[in-house]
Design an enzyme around this catalytic site. Structure first.
Site, short mmCIF file in Angstrom:
data_model
loop_
_atom_site.label_atom_id
_atom_site.label_comp_id
_atom_site.label_asym_id
_atom_site.label_seq_id
_atom_site.Cartn_x
_atom_site.Cartn_y
_atom_site.Cartn_z
N HIS A 1 -32.94 -15.68 27.72
CA HIS A 1 -33.60 -16.03 26.46
C HIS A 1 -32.61 -15.89 25.30
CE1 HIS A 1 -37.13 -16.60 23.90
NE2 HIS A 1 -36.57 -15.74 23.08
N SER B 1 -38.04 -20.20 20.58
CA SER B 1 -38.81 -18.98 20.81
C SER B 1 -40.03 -18.95 19.89
CB SER B 1 -37.91 -17.76 20.63
OG SER B 1 -38.52 -16.60 21.12
N ASP C 1 -35.63 -15.92 31.71
CA ASP C 1 -36.34 -15.64 30.47
C ASP C 1 -37.78 -15.25 30.79
OD1 ASP C 1 -37.55 -15.69 27.97
OD2 ASP C 1 -36.88 -17.70 27.46
#
Length: 321
Positions: free
Chosen positions: A292, A163, A262
């Protein structure tokens, strides 16, 4: 369809009234993120060595960067210096720390047979962009410079992250590529990008199609973005949005992993495609039924453990050969 285990997790969070991240203060969100790991993450596996480090920050020793060195269990059977993955945790540049990603870093070390150095870069909003970038670059350079004293191989280094950490890993790879062109070589052998944030503008279609109902929401993304890059004019800075960097040639091989449900799915895929188009070696894998953040949730999601294994194998291939 959404993975049934992920669906059950989301339903449970809704039933328990878990507050969305964007409704919390950064201090509250950090505390909640740390505590949640005991529910969703596997038990941390034993490693061969765990050592706490303090890395001089970009402004010098007065602002050290905490870090944690992991050597794999099998290190005793591997004489000599180990390859190393420098890892940057996720959390929207606002939450997350060495402990939230401790289990994942242990898994990557044991699964790859390589060392891992996890970096606790400065967080927003106390330290806005580009503080995290500066810390990530400084930490990677320090690991390279001090590799021998740490029992690491300076010739076999990779960077990785999930991320926000994937964003930082991509930016570090670009920064070091530029420095090498200027005569300061620090060759990287891998960039491991796990559902990376690559475009601060949040304009990819998946931000709309997956923007609600799958843990990471558009509101939470805006919460993180506004803390990290409060000046929207800086969205176009490639250090915030590496997908906007025009020159993507001569970069280390990339392993890019995304999740189908996501909001960041499409910008991760776009960055992988751009890296490929620029002539770089890229492997791309999308876990179509996942959300996610899933890779750290191996206690609840079977596919998380599969994803960890894939990433560890990619690290092993790139760094150990």
């Amino acid at each position: 369809m959404l993975d049934p285990q992920a669906r059950a997790l989301l339903d449970l969070m809704e039933a328990r009234g878990v507050p969305p991240t964007h409704t919390l203060t950064p201090a509250e969100a950090r505390k909640f993120y740390r505590e949640r790991r005991f529910f969703s993450q596997p038990d941390p596996p034993a490693v061969g060595e765990l050592r706490e480090l303090l890395i001089p920050g970009p402004t010098g020793p007065a602002s050290p960067i905490p870090a944690r060195l992991y050597r794999p269990l099998q290190a005793a059977q591997q004489p000599g210096e180990l390859p190393v993955l420098v890892y940057f945790h996720g959390g929207g540049w606002t939450i997350g720390d060495l402990d939230t990603h401790d289990t994942l870093c242990r898994q990557l070390a044991n699964g790859s047979g390589c060392a891992v150095v996890s970096v606790d870069y400065r967080l927003a909003p106390e330290h806005a962009f580009p503080a995290a970038v500066d810390d990530a670059v400084a930490a990677t350079r320090w690991v390279h410079q001090h590799a021998a004293s740490l029992g690491l191989d300076a010739r076999r280094i990779g960077v990785g992250g999930d991320s926000a950490g994937g964003n930082l890993a991509a930016v570090v790879a670009l920064t070091l590529r530029d420095a090498a062109r200027g005569g300061v070589p620090l060759p990287l052998r891998l960039q491991l990008l796990i559902y990376p944030a690559t475009d601060m503008r949040a304009v990819a279609p998946s931000h709309t199609s997956n923007g609600q109902g799958y843990l990471l929401t558009r509101e939470s993304i805006e919460y993180f973005r506004s803390h990290y890059v409060p000046d929207r004019a800086q969205d176009s800075d490639w250090r915030a949005s590496p997908v906007l960097r025009e020159d993507l040639q001569d970069l280390p091989p990339a392993f890019v992993l995304t999740a189908g449900f996501d909001p960041l799915r499409d910008e991760g895929r776009e960055y992988a495609d751009l890296l490929s188009a620029a002539g770089n070696a890229v492997q791309f894998v999308c876990f179509e039924r996942q959300i996610h953040g899933f890779i750290t949730m191996g206690r609840l999601l079977d596919e998380a453990n599969t994803a960890v294994d894939l990433c560890a194998r990619a690290v092993r291939r790139a760094l150990l050969g």
